[in-house]
Each structure stands twice: as C-alpha cells, then as structure tokens.
Design an enzyme around this catalytic site. Structure first.
Site, short mmCIF file in Angstrom:
data_model
loop_
_atom_site.label_atom_id
_atom_site.label_comp_id
_atom_site.label_asym_id
_atom_site.label_seq_id
_atom_site.Cartn_x
_atom_site.Cartn_y
_atom_site.Cartn_z
N GLU A 119 14.01 2.14 115.41
CA GLU A 119 15.03 1.10 115.52
C GLU A 119 15.17 0.31 114.22
OE1 GLU A 119 13.83 -0.01 120.08
OE2 GLU A 119 13.42 -1.39 118.45
N CYS A 168 16.19 -5.85 109.65
CA CYS A 168 14.80 -5.70 110.10
C CYS A 168 14.51 -4.21 110.23
CB CYS A 168 14.67 -6.43 111.44
SG CYS A 168 13.08 -6.22 112.22
N CYS A 228 3.26 2.38 117.14
CA CYS A 228 2.32 1.51 116.42
C CYS A 228 0.95 1.64 117.09
CB CYS A 228 2.79 0.06 116.50
SG CYS A 228 1.77 -1.09 115.56
N CYS A 238 -0.70 -4.68 120.36
CA CYS A 238 -0.60 -6.10 120.72
C CYS A 238 -0.02 -6.20 122.13
CB CYS A 238 0.30 -6.83 119.72
SG CYS A 238 -0.31 -6.74 118.03
N CYS A 276 3.88 -6.72 122.81
CA CYS A 276 4.83 -5.94 122.01
C CYS A 276 5.15 -4.60 122.66
CB CYS A 276 4.26 -5.73 120.61
SG CYS A 276 5.29 -4.70 119.57
N CYS A 327 11.07 -6.18 119.26
CA CYS A 327 10.42 -4.99 118.73
C CYS A 327 10.18 -3.89 119.78
CB CYS A 327 9.09 -5.49 118.18
SG CYS A 327 8.18 -4.32 117.28
N1 SAH Z 1 3.27 -5.12 112.78
C1 SAH Z 1 3.95 -6.15 112.09
C2 SAH Z 1 5.45 -6.03 112.16
C3 SAH Z 1 6.06 -5.68 113.51
S1 SAH Z 1 6.12 -6.91 114.77
C4 SAH Z 1 3.50 -7.51 112.57
O1 SAH Z 1 2.69 -7.56 113.49
O2 SAH Z 1 3.91 -8.50 112.02
C5 SAH Z 1 6.98 -8.16 114.04
C6 SAH Z 1 7.46 -9.21 114.96
O3 SAH Z 1 8.06 -8.71 116.17
C7 SAH Z 1 6.40 -10.14 115.49
O4 SAH Z 1 5.90 -11.05 114.59
C8 SAH Z 1 7.23 -10.85 116.52
O5 SAH Z 1 7.94 -11.86 115.87
C9 SAH Z 1 8.18 -9.79 117.03
N2 SAH Z 1 7.89 -9.44 118.42
C10 SAH Z 1 7.24 -8.36 118.91
N3 SAH Z 1 7.21 -8.40 120.26
C11 SAH Z 1 7.85 -9.53 120.62
C12 SAH Z 1 8.18 -10.13 121.87
N4 SAH Z 1 7.81 -9.58 123.03
N5 SAH Z 1 8.85 -11.30 121.85
C13 SAH Z 1 9.25 -11.89 120.69
N6 SAH Z 1 8.99 -11.36 119.49
C14 SAH Z 1 8.32 -10.19 119.45
#
Ligand code: SAH
Length: 346
Positions: A92, A105, A112, A116, A119, A334
């Site tokens: 994406e 972005c 990944c 987390c 995510c 994400c």
């Molecule tokens: N791995 C890197 C980049 C990918 S995630 C990192 O961890 O920074 C980058 C961003 O995606 C996170 O900082 C967050 O802002 C966003 N993100 C991921 N899941 C999310 C969710 N459920 N709600 C809001 N933001 C989210």
C-alpha cells in the site's frame, strides 16, 4: 534471465551497467534521468535514446516493478493505492493532502516482522523486503497520477514494514530520492519512521541525512513491550540514548509518534512519563488516536481524554500535535486496505 531493475541503481551503478553493456557512461546518466524523473510508462517513451538501445533495455532491464490494482479516494482527499509486485504480492501507498503540499506514505516491506499489537500489517507477518526499485516506484507512480506532480514534496516511510529492518534497500532508495541528479527531494522533507531498531538508528545517522520519527506508543518499558515486542530487545533507555546521539541539523527535531489507546497508554501518568522520558531531547510529539481494527478490542480514547493528555504535554512546553486520522473511510491505517482487499478478493 533476471533483468536489472534500473530504478534501484545508484548513479555510479547505472554508469557501470551502461559500460558493461557497451555504452558510454553518459548513456547511463541519460537512462537514470528518464527512469527517475520523467515518469514514463515504457522504454519506447525514452525518445532521445536510439532504438537499438531501447531494444537492449527491454531485453536486459526493467523499470516498472509495480502495477496499480486499486486506488481509492477518501472524502478528505486522502488517496490510497494498492500495488501489485511482480511476484503477485501487494503493498500500500497513501497520498495525504496537507494545506499547501502533498505527502506520500510509502511501504518498505511486504508485511512486517515486528508484530506490534495495534498494527494491521504486523498481523500479516513478514513476507519479504521490498527492493530499492519497488520503494522508489511508489513515489514515481504517485507523481505520475497527479495533475501537478511538483506538489508532492514530502515522503514518509510510514507505510507497511519496518524500514530499518530492510536497511540496505531503504538507504539506496532514499539516496535516489534525495540526490539532485535523482528525484531531488529535499532531505528536510523525507522522514523515516522506525519502531526503534537501535543499532540501525545509529547507522542511519552515519549514512544519510533525513528526518527521524520514532513510534513510541509507550513511555515505560512494561506498557511499550506489551504494545511493541521490539521493546524487549531494545528497551527505552537504549532507544532514548540513540535518539539523544542522533545528529540533528539546525532547528530540526525528532518526531515521536504516540498512538493513544484507551485504558492502555492514555493515563495521566503515561503523559507525565512521556515528558520525563523526552526531557532534554529536541522532540515533537504526534498524538495519533488509534485507528481501531474491527477485529481488535483496542479502542481510541474519547476526544476529551486526548485533549487532556495533550494538555499535560503542552503545559510542560512540548510540541504535541493531535494527528487526525485521515482516510478512515478508506481504511488508511497501516495495512488495513491490504487486509480488506485480500479478505474480499483473494
Ligand atoms: N515500522 C515503522 C513504520 C510503519 S508504522 C514504525 O513503526 O514507525 C508507522 C505508523 O503507522 C505508526 O507510527 C502509526 O502512526 C501508524 N499506525 C499503525 N497502526 C495504526 C493504528 N491501528 N492506528 C493508528 N495509527 C497506526
């Protein structure tokens, strides 16, 4: 035969490629210019190259590693692209309108490995790293789709994947993005976001100048480790130390992203811990209300709670901005579009 992906080559590698194929180095520079700045759809459009060279390029090289399979536009103007790679996997890219410019972005991996808990991409596991060409092509396709490509000035590596876990490819792509004879983005407008891979943050500081964003999401080790397993490997004291040592050009700051999750990291004491943790750092805090995944039990806090959390930070003179979640209606957090696409279409 594997054809070389020219968009991923550095200027020097492109010249070597040209010489290896019986061409002058200037041809290498010419091809690079076409590949990175002209947004062509085929080699035939490279009109100042001789026909024999275009035929050679078709045989030995490729510069079109992605195919757009879906583009959706949100009510707020956010545009999300789903791209297919040559091996069929999908990634994406999200285009975000800001007041006077556009931010793109981009993804750095398919899936990944960081897992987390909030995510959607983490749930998919790591499928593979993107190549430098695949990273760059996301920017080129977005520019090509725009009426005014120059409005796209800012790039954030905040899409799918952990950029510092795909270090070499990401550095190569970043160089092609910011070099004046590449895509010529200002290094002030390119931001790499990481979950906190400490050795690679240190390496990054030596290798290239771009903005650093750190996904923090917890201000004590227990909370952060629950949300982000990487914290067990690189706990907060190591991460913050790496941030303190990160060289910052004049007036630049490190961005700390903090997704607010109800009853998890949104308490007053979390805000106070955050102030304590970031004291002495040139830090800007982005507060991001959780974009809730329908299958998860985690929820964003109420807006009152979010404003209260922000006030604790601003009272202590931190810059803390609430980042409205853009593109909610098109699943722009994400990994969400990919998940929705695959459950419907695959
Ligand atoms: N791995 C890197 C980049 C990918 S995630 C990192 O961890 O920074 C980058 C961003 O995606 C996170 O900082 C967050 O802002 C966003 N993100 C991921 N899941 C999310 C969710 N459920 N709600 C809001 N933001 C989210």
């Amino acid at each position: 035969m594997i054809r070389t992906d020219l968009k991923g080559l550095s200027a020097a590698e492109m010249e070597v490629w040209a010489v290896d194929h019986g061409l002058g180095t200037y041809r290498g520079r010419q091809i690079r210019h076409w590949a990175l700045t002209r947004f062509v759809k085929s080699f035939d459009e490279m009109s100042n190259l001789p026909k024999t060279l275009r035929t050679l390029l078709k045989e030995k090289a490729h510069i079109f590693p992605l195919r757009e399979i879906k583009a959706v536009q949100s009510e707020d103007g956010t545009r999300k692209y789903l791209h297919q790679l040559q091996d069929g996997h999908t990634i994406e890219t999200v285009l975000i309108p800001e007041r006077d410019h556009l931010t793109l972005c981009i993804s750095s991996q398919v899936g990944c490995a960081m897992n987390c808990s909030f995510c959607a991409t983490g749930k998919q596991g790591l499928v593979r790293n993107l190549t430098p060409g695949e990273i760059i092509e996301q920017v080129i396709l977005a520019k090509r789709s725009l009426e005014y490509p120059d409005r796209l000035t800012n790039i954030v590596l905040m899409g799918m994947g952990e950029p510092l876990a795909n270090y070499d490819a990401v550095i190569k792509a970043l160089r092609n993005l910011i070099e004046p004879d590449g895509m010529n983005f200002s290094h002030r407008k390119v931001t790499l976001s990481t979950c906190g891979l400490v050795p690679e943050i240190e390496r990054l500081a030596r290798d290239i100048t771009v903005n650093l964003a750190v996904s923090l999401n917890g201000a004590d080790d227990e909370t952060r480790s629950r949300l982000m397993p990487i914290n067990r490997k690189y706990p907060l004291d190591q991460l913050i130390q790496a941030c303190k040592s990160f060289p910052l050009p004049n007036r630049r700051m490190i961005t700390f992203e903090y997704i607010l999750i109800k009853d998890t990291n949104d308490r007053d004491r979390d805000a106070h811990n955050l102030c304590w943790l970031l004291s002495g750092l040139r830090a800007k805090i982005n507060l991001i209300p959780l974009n809730a995944d329908p299958e998860s039990l985690m929820m964003p806090p109420s807006m009152d709670r979010i404003f209260h959390f922000q006030k604790i930070l601003t009272d202590r003179h931190f810059t803390a901005i609430i980042r409205k979640s853009k593109g909610r209606d098109i699943l722009a957090a994400c990994g969400q579009l990919k998940g929705a696409f695959e459950s419907k279409f695959c």
